[in-house]
Design a protein around this motif. Structure first.
Motif, mmCIF file in Angstrom:
data_model
loop_
_atom_site.group_PDB
_atom_site.id
_atom_site.type_symbol
_atom_site.label_atom_id
_atom_site.label_comp_id
_atom_site.label_asym_id
_atom_site.label_seq_id
_atom_site.Cartn_x
_atom_site.Cartn_y
_atom_site.Cartn_z
ATOM 1 N N PRO A 1 0.625 -1.107 0.173
ATOM 2 C CA PRO A 1 0.141 -0.012 0.080
ATOM 3 C C PRO A 1 0.889 1.285 0.024
ATOM 4 O O PRO A 1 0.513 2.172 -0.514
ATOM 5 C CB PRO A 1 -0.684 -0.109 1.331
ATOM 6 N N THR A 2 2.132 1.207 0.603
ATOM 7 C CA THR A 2 2.722 2.270 0.527
ATOM 8 C C THR A 2 3.599 2.730 -0.826
ATOM 9 O O THR A 2 3.935 3.844 -1.127
ATOM 10 C CB THR A 2 4.099 2.358 1.499
ATOM 11 N N ALA A 3 3.610 1.795 -1.662
ATOM 12 C CA ALA A 3 4.072 1.642 -3.152
ATOM 13 C C ALA A 3 3.127 2.513 -4.075
ATOM 14 O O ALA A 3 3.598 3.035 -4.761
ATOM 15 C CB ALA A 3 4.662 0.375 -3.534
ATOM 16 N N ALA A 4 1.951 2.043 -3.651
ATOM 17 C CA ALA A 4 0.781 2.879 -4.584
ATOM 18 C C ALA A 4 -0.277 3.383 -3.735
ATOM 19 O O ALA A 4 -1.411 2.761 -3.717
ATOM 20 C CB ALA A 4 0.397 1.785 -5.671
ATOM 21 N N PRO A 5 -0.406 4.441 -2.940
ATOM 22 C CA PRO A 5 -1.041 4.854 -1.992
ATOM 23 C C PRO A 5 -2.245 5.278 -2.904
ATOM 24 O O PRO A 5 -2.331 5.716 -4.125
ATOM 25 C CB PRO A 5 -0.409 5.936 -1.429
ATOM 26 N N ASP A 6 -3.355 5.160 -2.050
ATOM 27 C CA ASP A 6 -4.723 5.973 -2.738
ATOM 28 C C ASP A 6 -4.622 7.493 -2.603
ATOM 29 O O ASP A 6 -3.993 7.885 -1.850
ATOM 30 C CB ASP A 6 -5.810 5.264 -1.941
ATOM 31 N N ARG A 7 -5.324 7.825 -3.738
ATOM 32 C CA ARG A 7 -5.374 9.437 -3.657
ATOM 33 C C ARG A 7 -6.278 9.981 -2.543
ATOM 34 O O ARG A 7 -7.394 9.399 -2.423
ATOM 35 C CB ARG A 7 -6.000 9.723 -5.052
ATOM 36 N N THR A 8 -5.848 10.800 -1.923
ATOM 37 C CA THR A 8 -6.561 11.431 -0.906
ATOM 38 C C THR A 8 -6.942 12.839 -1.009
ATOM 39 O O THR A 8 -7.616 13.490 -0.412
ATOM 40 C CB THR A 8 -5.572 11.342 0.433
ATOM 41 N N VAL A 9 -6.558 13.327 -2.162
ATOM 42 C CA VAL A 9 -6.916 14.731 -2.367
ATOM 43 C C VAL A 9 -7.791 14.722 -3.727
ATOM 44 O O VAL A 9 -7.849 13.791 -4.648
ATOM 45 C CB VAL A 9 -6.010 15.625 -2.770
ATOM 46 N N GLU A 10 -8.812 15.747 -3.959
ATOM 47 C CA GLU A 10 -9.712 15.775 -5.070
ATOM 48 C C GLU A 10 -9.052 16.476 -6.238
ATOM 49 O O GLU A 10 -8.485 17.488 -5.817
ATOM 50 C CB GLU A 10 -11.281 16.283 -4.355
ATOM 51 N N LEU A 11 -9.250 15.971 -7.198
ATOM 52 C CA LEU A 11 -8.628 16.504 -8.426
ATOM 53 C C LEU A 11 -9.569 17.974 -8.897
ATOM 54 O O LEU A 11 -10.740 18.114 -8.509
ATOM 55 C CB LEU A 11 -8.431 15.816 -9.541
ATOM 56 N N ARG A 12 -8.850 18.848 -9.236
ATOM 57 C CA ARG A 12 -9.515 20.119 -9.676
ATOM 58 C C ARG A 12 -10.259 19.514 -10.864
ATOM 59 O O ARG A 12 -9.817 18.932 -11.783
ATOM 60 C CB ARG A 12 -8.671 21.079 -9.984
ATOM 61 N N THR A 13 -11.477 19.955 -11.161
ATOM 62 C CA THR A 13 -12.381 19.759 -12.120
ATOM 63 C C THR A 13 -12.601 20.971 -13.160
ATOM 64 O O THR A 13 -13.139 20.812 -14.129
ATOM 65 C CB THR A 13 -13.863 19.592 -11.471
ATOM 66 N N ARG A 14 -12.081 22.075 -12.829
ATOM 67 C CA ARG A 14 -12.130 23.023 -13.900
ATOM 68 C C ARG A 14 -10.622 23.876 -13.481
ATOM 69 O O ARG A 14 -10.093 23.881 -12.548
ATOM 70 C CB ARG A 14 -13.327 23.958 -13.685
ATOM 71 N N SER A 15 -10.421 24.736 -14.740
ATOM 72 C CA SER A 15 -9.354 25.597 -14.564
ATOM 73 C C SER A 15 -9.631 26.896 -13.717
ATOM 74 O O SER A 15 -10.844 27.410 -13.524
ATOM 75 C CB SER A 15 -9.232 26.255 -15.918
ATOM 76 N N GLU A 16 -8.312 27.029 -12.732
ATOM 77 C CA GLU A 16 -8.451 28.287 -11.897
ATOM 78 C C GLU A 16 -7.451 28.852 -12.049
ATOM 79 O O GLU A 16 -6.261 28.487 -12.246
ATOM 80 C CB GLU A 16 -8.761 27.774 -10.418
ATOM 81 N N GLU A 17 -7.531 30.424 -11.696
ATOM 82 C CA GLU A 17 -6.454 31.298 -12.027
ATOM 83 C C GLU A 17 -5.530 30.901 -10.816
ATOM 84 O O GLU A 17 -5.977 30.927 -9.638
ATOM 85 C CB GLU A 17 -6.982 32.920 -11.790
ATOM 86 N N ARG A 18 -4.311 31.074 -10.905
ATOM 87 C CA ARG A 18 -3.399 30.946 -9.729
ATOM 88 C C ARG A 18 -2.971 32.227 -9.113
ATOM 89 O O ARG A 18 -3.252 33.156 -9.508
ATOM 90 C CB ARG A 18 -2.019 30.583 -10.387
ATOM 91 N N GLU A 19 -2.894 32.027 -7.740
ATOM 92 C CA GLU A 19 -2.540 32.816 -6.978
ATOM 93 C C GLU A 19 -0.913 33.523 -7.175
ATOM 94 O O GLU A 19 -0.371 32.694 -7.523
ATOM 95 C CB GLU A 19 -2.909 32.675 -5.324
ATOM 96 N N ASP A 20 -0.830 34.737 -6.787
ATOM 97 C CA ASP A 20 0.177 35.430 -7.053
ATOM 98 C C ASP A 20 1.333 34.942 -6.013
ATOM 99 O O ASP A 20 0.926 34.879 -4.700
ATOM 100 C CB ASP A 20 0.286 36.785 -6.730
ATOM 101 N N ASP A 21 2.549 34.065 -6.635
ATOM 102 C CA ASP A 21 3.463 33.765 -5.746
ATOM 103 C C ASP A 21 4.677 34.477 -5.546
ATOM 104 O O ASP A 21 5.424 34.776 -6.591
ATOM 105 C CB ASP A 21 4.054 32.264 -6.357
ATOM 106 N N PRO A 22 5.059 35.025 -4.390
ATOM 107 C CA PRO A 22 5.880 36.130 -4.104
ATOM 108 C C PRO A 22 7.366 35.463 -4.165
ATOM 109 O O PRO A 22 8.667 36.080 -4.572
ATOM 110 C CB PRO A 22 5.777 36.481 -2.991
ATOM 111 N N PHE A 23 7.510 34.127 -4.432
ATOM 112 C CA PHE A 23 8.668 33.384 -4.444
ATOM 113 C C PHE A 23 9.098 32.653 -5.758
ATOM 114 O O PHE A 23 10.408 32.322 -6.066
ATOM 115 C CB PHE A 23 8.885 32.219 -3.437
ATOM 116 N N ASP A 24 8.207 33.076 -6.709
ATOM 117 C CA ASP A 24 8.602 32.842 -8.026
ATOM 118 C C ASP A 24 9.134 33.719 -8.883
ATOM 119 O O ASP A 24 8.468 34.643 -9.546
ATOM 120 C CB ASP A 24 6.880 32.430 -8.727
ATOM 121 N N LEU A 25 10.400 33.780 -8.507
ATOM 122 C CA LEU A 25 11.213 34.987 -9.117
ATOM 123 C C LEU A 25 11.927 34.404 -10.571
ATOM 124 O O LEU A 25 12.217 33.378 -10.435
ATOM 125 C CB LEU A 25 12.248 35.309 -8.138
#
Length: 78
Positions: A51-75
């Motif tokens: 089970p640790t080699a192929a764990p189940d997905r625990t997060v829900e995938l995004r179903t539509r496009s969304e604008e990214r928030e501004d990242d101050p560290f993306d220089l």
């Protein structure tokens, strides 16, 4: 011409599947049993994923496009 080459490659690749049960090669044996194990695992047990080699997905995938928030560290690179 390319169509026939692509079709031939697709047919050749589709015929590569193993359909028989896996067995060790003649004269060879399975790996030794893990330390502390009471029984020797067979080929199917060794191929089963931990089970640790192929764990189940625990997060829900995004179903539509969304604008990214501004990242101050993306220089940009210096």
């Amino acid at each position: 011409m390319r169509y026939w080459v692509a079709l031939g490659a697709a047919i050749a690749l589709s015929a590569c599947g193993q359909r028989a049960m896996l067995q060790p090669v003649e004269g060879a044996s399975l790996p030794p049993a893990p330390y502390g194990a009471e029984v020797q695992p067979d080929a199917d047990d060794l191929l089963a994923l931990d089970p640790t080699a192929a764990p189940d997905r625990t997060v829900e995938l995004r179903t539509r496009s969304e604008e990214r928030e501004d990242d101050p560290f993306d220089l940009p690179p210096e």
